[in-house]
Design a protein around this motif. Structure first.
Motif, PDB file in Angstrom:
ATOM      1  N   VAL A 125       0.842  -1.203   0.000  1.00 47.96           N
ATOM      2  CA  VAL A 125       0.000   0.000   0.000  1.00 47.96           C
ATOM      3  C   VAL A 125       0.876   1.252   0.000  1.00 47.96           C
ATOM      4  O   VAL A 125       0.595   2.223  -0.721  1.00 47.96           O
ATOM      5  CB  VAL A 125      -0.941  -0.014   1.225  1.00 47.96           C
ATOM      6  N   PHE A 126       1.940   1.231   0.773  1.00 57.98           N
ATOM      7  CA  PHE A 126       2.818   2.393   0.836  1.00 57.98           C
ATOM      8  C   PHE A 126       3.515   2.624  -0.507  1.00 57.98           C
ATOM      9  O   PHE A 126       3.724   3.765  -0.927  1.00 57.98           O
ATOM     10  CB  PHE A 126       3.859   2.199   1.935  1.00 57.98           C
ATOM     11  N   GLY A 127       3.889   1.544  -1.200  1.00 55.75           N
ATOM     12  CA  GLY A 127       4.479   1.686  -2.522  1.00 55.75           C
ATOM     13  C   GLY A 127       3.497   2.301  -3.507  1.00 55.75           C
ATOM     14  O   GLY A 127       3.864   3.159  -4.322  1.00 55.75           O
ATOM     15  N   ALA A 128       2.224   1.878  -3.441  1.00 51.94           N
ATOM     16  CA  ALA A 128       1.202   2.479  -4.308  1.00 51.94           C
ATOM     17  C   ALA A 128       0.997   3.950  -3.962  1.00 51.94           C
ATOM     18  O   ALA A 128       0.817   4.793  -4.850  1.00 51.94           O
ATOM     19  CB  ALA A 128      -0.111   1.701  -4.163  1.00 51.94           C
ATOM     20  N   PHE A 129       1.022   4.263  -2.685  1.00 52.17           N
ATOM     21  CA  PHE A 129       0.904   5.654  -2.246  1.00 52.17           C
ATOM     22  C   PHE A 129       2.041   6.497  -2.807  1.00 52.17           C
ATOM     23  O   PHE A 129       1.835   7.598  -3.326  1.00 52.17           O
ATOM     24  CB  PHE A 129       0.905   5.677  -0.718  1.00 52.17           C
ATOM     25  N   ASN A 130       3.271   5.978  -2.725  1.00 50.66           N
ATOM     26  CA  ASN A 130       4.422   6.707  -3.264  1.00 50.66           C
ATOM     27  C   ASN A 130       4.283   6.935  -4.769  1.00 50.66           C
ATOM     28  O   ASN A 130       4.672   7.986  -5.288  1.00 50.66           O
ATOM     29  CB  ASN A 130       5.716   5.948  -2.975  1.00 50.66           C
ATOM     30  N   PHE A 131       3.751   5.947  -5.478  1.00 51.83           N
ATOM     31  CA  PHE A 131       3.567   6.101  -6.919  1.00 51.83           C
ATOM     32  C   PHE A 131       2.590   7.233  -7.220  1.00 51.83           C
ATOM     33  O   PHE A 131       2.872   8.114  -8.049  1.00 51.83           O
ATOM     34  CB  PHE A 131       3.057   4.791  -7.519  1.00 51.83           C
ATOM     35  N   LEU A 132       1.452   7.230  -6.542  1.00 50.07           N
ATOM     36  CA  LEU A 132       0.452   8.276  -6.773  1.00 50.07           C
ATOM     37  C   LEU A 132       0.990   9.641  -6.368  1.00 50.07           C
ATOM     38  O   LEU A 132       0.784  10.644  -7.072  1.00 50.07           O
ATOM     39  CB  LEU A 132      -0.825   7.953  -5.996  1.00 50.07           C
ATOM     40  N   ALA A 176     -10.295  -2.411   3.996  1.00 55.94           N
ATOM     41  CA  ALA A 176     -11.096  -3.619   3.805  1.00 55.94           C
ATOM     42  C   ALA A 176     -10.260  -4.892   3.788  1.00 55.94           C
ATOM     43  O   ALA A 176     -10.806  -5.993   3.867  1.00 55.94           O
ATOM     44  CB  ALA A 176     -11.892  -3.516   2.499  1.00 55.94           C
ATOM     45  N   TRP A 177      -8.957  -4.773   3.695  1.00 50.76           N
ATOM     46  CA  TRP A 177      -8.057  -5.923   3.604  1.00 50.76           C
ATOM     47  C   TRP A 177      -7.875  -6.507   5.005  1.00 50.76           C
ATOM     48  O   TRP A 177      -7.231  -5.883   5.860  1.00 50.76           O
ATOM     49  CB  TRP A 177      -6.712  -5.462   3.051  1.00 50.76           C
ATOM     50  N   VAL A 194      -7.974   7.704  -2.613  1.00 54.43           N
ATOM     51  CA  VAL A 194      -9.119   7.410  -1.749  1.00 54.43           C
ATOM     52  C   VAL A 194      -9.489   5.932  -1.854  1.00 54.43           C
ATOM     53  O   VAL A 194      -9.753   5.260  -0.842  1.00 54.43           O
ATOM     54  CB  VAL A 194     -10.315   8.302  -2.117  1.00 54.43           C
ATOM     55  N   LEU A 195      -9.513   5.409  -3.085  1.00 57.00           N
ATOM     56  CA  LEU A 195      -9.809   3.987  -3.264  1.00 57.00           C
ATOM     57  C   LEU A 195      -8.753   3.111  -2.599  1.00 57.00           C
ATOM     58  O   LEU A 195      -9.074   2.045  -2.054  1.00 57.00           O
ATOM     59  CB  LEU A 195      -9.891   3.659  -4.769  1.00 57.00           C
ATOM     60  N   LEU A 196      -7.493   3.557  -2.616  1.00 55.61           N
ATOM     61  CA  LEU A 196      -6.424   2.817  -1.941  1.00 55.61           C
ATOM     62  C   LEU A 196      -6.696   2.755  -0.441  1.00 55.61           C
ATOM     63  O   LEU A 196      -6.497   1.705   0.194  1.00 55.61           O
ATOM     64  CB  LEU A 196      -5.084   3.491  -2.222  1.00 55.61           C
ATOM     65  N   ALA A 197      -7.169   3.862   0.130  1.00 55.19           N
ATOM     66  CA  ALA A 197      -7.491   3.876   1.560  1.00 55.19           C
ATOM     67  C   ALA A 197      -8.626   2.914   1.871  1.00 55.19           C
ATOM     68  O   ALA A 197      -8.587   2.176   2.870  1.00 55.19           O
ATOM     69  CB  ALA A 197      -7.858   5.298   1.991  1.00 55.19           C
ATOM     70  N   LEU A 242      -6.865  17.261 -14.420  1.00 54.06           N
ATOM     71  CA  LEU A 242      -7.564  15.979 -14.500  1.00 54.06           C
ATOM     72  C   LEU A 242      -6.700  14.852 -13.944  1.00 54.06           C
ATOM     73  O   LEU A 242      -7.200  13.954 -13.263  1.00 54.06           O
ATOM     74  CB  LEU A 242      -7.967  15.686 -15.945  1.00 54.06           C
ATOM     75  N   VAL A 243      -5.398  14.903 -14.227  1.00 54.38           N
ATOM     76  CA  VAL A 243      -4.502  13.891 -13.659  1.00 54.38           C
ATOM     77  C   VAL A 243      -4.537  13.954 -12.135  1.00 54.38           C
ATOM     78  O   VAL A 243      -4.553  12.921 -11.447  1.00 54.38           O
ATOM     79  CB  VAL A 243      -3.064  14.089 -14.182  1.00 54.38           C
ATOM     80  N   PHE A 244      -4.562  15.153 -11.576  1.00 53.69           N
ATOM     81  CA  PHE A 244      -4.667  15.306 -10.123  1.00 53.69           C
ATOM     82  C   PHE A 244      -5.963  14.692  -9.602  1.00 53.69           C
ATOM     83  O   PHE A 244      -5.977  14.007  -8.575  1.00 53.69           O
ATOM     84  CB  PHE A 244      -4.596  16.791  -9.736  1.00 53.69           C
ATOM     85  N   ALA A 245      -7.066  14.938 -10.310  1.00 53.69           N
ATOM     86  CA  ALA A 245      -8.351  14.413  -9.865  1.00 53.69           C
ATOM     87  C   ALA A 245      -8.350  12.886  -9.864  1.00 53.69           C
ATOM     88  O   ALA A 245      -8.814  12.247  -8.905  1.00 53.69           O
ATOM     89  CB  ALA A 245      -9.470  14.944 -10.754  1.00 53.69           C
ATOM     90  N   VAL A 246      -7.815  12.296 -10.935  1.00 50.66           N
ATOM     91  CA  VAL A 246      -7.762  10.831 -11.016  1.00 50.66           C
ATOM     92  C   VAL A 246      -6.818  10.274  -9.956  1.00 50.66           C
ATOM     93  O   VAL A 246      -7.122   9.274  -9.287  1.00 50.66           O
ATOM     94  CB  VAL A 246      -7.324  10.397 -12.432  1.00 50.66           C
ATOM     95  N   THR A 247      -5.660  10.918  -9.784  1.00 48.26           N
ATOM     96  CA  THR A 247      -4.699  10.460  -8.778  1.00 48.26           C
ATOM     97  C   THR A 247      -5.301  10.506  -7.384  1.00 48.26           C
ATOM     98  O   THR A 247      -5.154   9.568  -6.588  1.00 48.26           O
ATOM     99  CB  THR A 247      -3.429  11.331  -8.838  1.00 48.26           C
ATOM    100  N   GLY A 248      -5.994  11.603  -7.062  1.00 43.47           N
ATOM    101  CA  GLY A 248      -6.628  11.706  -5.754  1.00 43.47           C
ATOM    102  C   GLY A 248      -7.714  10.666  -5.553  1.00 43.47           C
ATOM    103  O   GLY A 248      -7.832  10.073  -4.466  1.00 43.47           O
TER     104      GLY A 248
END
Length: 495
Positions: A229-236, A417-418, A409-412, A399-405
């Motif tokens: 999860v932290f790696g995905a966070f760093n990517f975003l 849920a995991w 949220v979905l990552l959270a 738009l990239v910011f909106a999708v990234t944000g």
């Protein structure tokens, strides 16, 4: 693992010494980045500094972890920083001789990034024994304060480079290394703090030791999922960090950009102070998920309108969440990992968390360039998405910011849920509870490593957590990873 806690003034002294050196390194990184851009006029050549700073750190980290679990960690810190100082001194000499070339800076960046990785892993592996279980969350919060202080580097560096020049700034940097190394040597630390807790790693081949961190995390799915999860966070976050300046400059001046960066940095500083004073909630995964969700919403709001006032509110809000996510993640790993393998686990966690950052750097620009034409007045998305966020310059980046944000949220939500990740706080603590009475100056056990017992040749003029020219020493107005020095929204890799 020591069952005693050092007095607060000792670990605060070490932290302050590292902070002084980090500020010096940030000054050097900023002036060298400016030098490269002014000399070449090439964004590509400038961006190569980021690649040179990131890739060596990822490649060296597993071996750094193996070393941290088999060698004295204070000596590792001093030796690795001596190597980084050699690179800085060489650059200063080249500047004095008017012979500095761009490739010299790349080489010094690679050298420093590798050396600083060893330093960081050794420092983080030593931290639980240094501060004790009770203070661990607060100390990791203070580490975020260290990074927030780097925001002032461009302002100070701009004055210094005019008065004493690029070479003079590097001399100041070398002086700050001496302060940090001297502090690290003079503060009395028990051998249990500086030396690995286990003996098995000493006889283990380095290559096998480098893989031990991965095997340990696989046996603890909750921790492994936390690092994914932290790696995905760093990517975003890396994508947002690269694009924040183009977004702001699409509707504001360079002077306004500087003001907004300072405002965003103030949010990071406030979040760092909060975690330093509080330490975080009892269930740290709640802080991680909550920080991701709030940060994601803040990123989405960046796209709402091309407004200076809007960015001035949401940028500090986003950066306020970073110390909460970073320090809570680090504290979970340190408290749930046995001290004998902590260095190798931290190194593996660094690889998982940081490997996505170069990918984000490479993809961010082409993605934004491809979407930007779609949100021009006559673009394919002008009547749909454009009716919500507007059309024109910078709206594709928005738009990239909106999708990234939204993805953040979905990552959270996914992290919450995991089941294995949701229960990571319930894993047995690997650290003993702190004693009622801390170790005092007269009760340090025999074998204490002090300034008179460190062998000659183990210390040089450099002790800098992030390296002289490394991802955590990137100037505050440049992109970095989610756990390092920051600009408006540009924070580098976990320290």
């Amino acid at each position: 693992m020591t069952d005693r806690t050092l007095p607060t003034h000792r670990w605060v002294a070490i932290w302050l010494g590292q902070l002084v050196s980090l500020i010096g390194s940030s000054l050097t990184a900023f002036v060298l980045g400016v030098w490269v851009y002014q000399r070449t006029g090439s964004v590509t050549q400038f961006s190569m500094i980021f690649l040179a700073a990131t890739l060596p750190a990822v490649l060296v980290a597993p071996f750094a972890g193996a070393l941290a679990d088999r060698r004295d960690r204070r000596r590792l810190m001093l030796a690795s920083d001596t190597l980084a100082a050699v690179g800085t001194a060489a650059l200063a000499a080249l500047v004095a001789a008017d012979a500095l070339q761009v490739w010299h800076i790349y080489l010094a960046t690679v050298l420093s990034a590798g050396a600083s990785t060893v330093h960081q892993v050794a420092y983080q592996a030593m931290t639980p024994a240094l501060v004790g279980k009770r203070n661990l969350g607060r100390f990791n919060g203070f580490m975020q304060v260290s990074r927030a202080v780097q925001i002032a580097a461009p302002l100070v560096a701009g004055v210094l480079v005019v008065t004493i020049g690029v070479g003079g700034v590097m001399v100041v940097d070398l002086g700050t290394f001496v302060v940090a190394a001297g502090t690290l040597l003079l503060v009395r630390l028990p051998a249990e703090v500086t030396r690995p807790a286990g003996k098995g790693a000493a006889d283990e081949p380095v290559l096998r030791g480098a893989a031990a961190g991965w095997h340990h995390l696989r046996q603890r799915p909750g921790l492994l999922r936390l690092m994914l999860v932290f790696g995905a966070f760093n990517f975003l976050f890396g994508i947002a960090g690269v694009l924040v300046q183009p977004l702001i400059l699409s509707f504001a001046s360079a002077d306004t950009l500087g003001v907004l960066m300072f405002a965003g940095g103030a949010g990071l500083f406030a979040g760092s102070l909060l975690m330093g004073a509080w330490g975080g909630p009892a269930r740290r995964i709640t802080a991680v998920c909550g920080g991701l969700a709030i940060g994601g919403v803040a990123l989405v709001l960046h796209a709402a309108a091309p407004s200076v006032w809007l960015i001035g509110v949401v940028a500090p809000l986003f950066l306020f969440t970073l110390p909460i996510v970073n320090s809570s993640t680090m504290t979970l790993i340190q408290t749930k990992t046995e001290p004998a393998v902590l260095g190798r686990v931290l190194a593996t966690a660094r690889v998982i968390g940081d490997a996505s950052i170069p990918v984000a750097y490479v993809l961010a620009g082409p993605i934004a360039d491809g979407i930007e034409p779609l949100l021009r007045a006559d673009g394919a998305l002008a009547d749909s998405v454009g009716s919500v966020i507007g059309t024109g310059d910078g709206r594709g980046v928005a738009l990239v910011f909106a999708v990234t944000g939204a993805l953040m949220v979905l990552l959270a939500v996914a992290a919450r849920a995991w089941p294995a990740l949701r229960g990571v706080d319930d894993l047995p603590d690997a650290l003993p509870d702190d004693p009622a009475h801390p170790v005092g100056p007269d009760t340090v056990p025999a074998g204490t490593v002090g300034p008179d017992t460190v062998p000659a040749g183990t210390v040089g003029p450099d002790t800098v957590p992030a390296g002289t020219v490394g991802p955590d020493a990137v100037p505050a107005d440049r992109a970095g990873s989610a756990d390092g020095a920051t600009g408006s929204e540009t924070v580098p890799a976990n320290r």
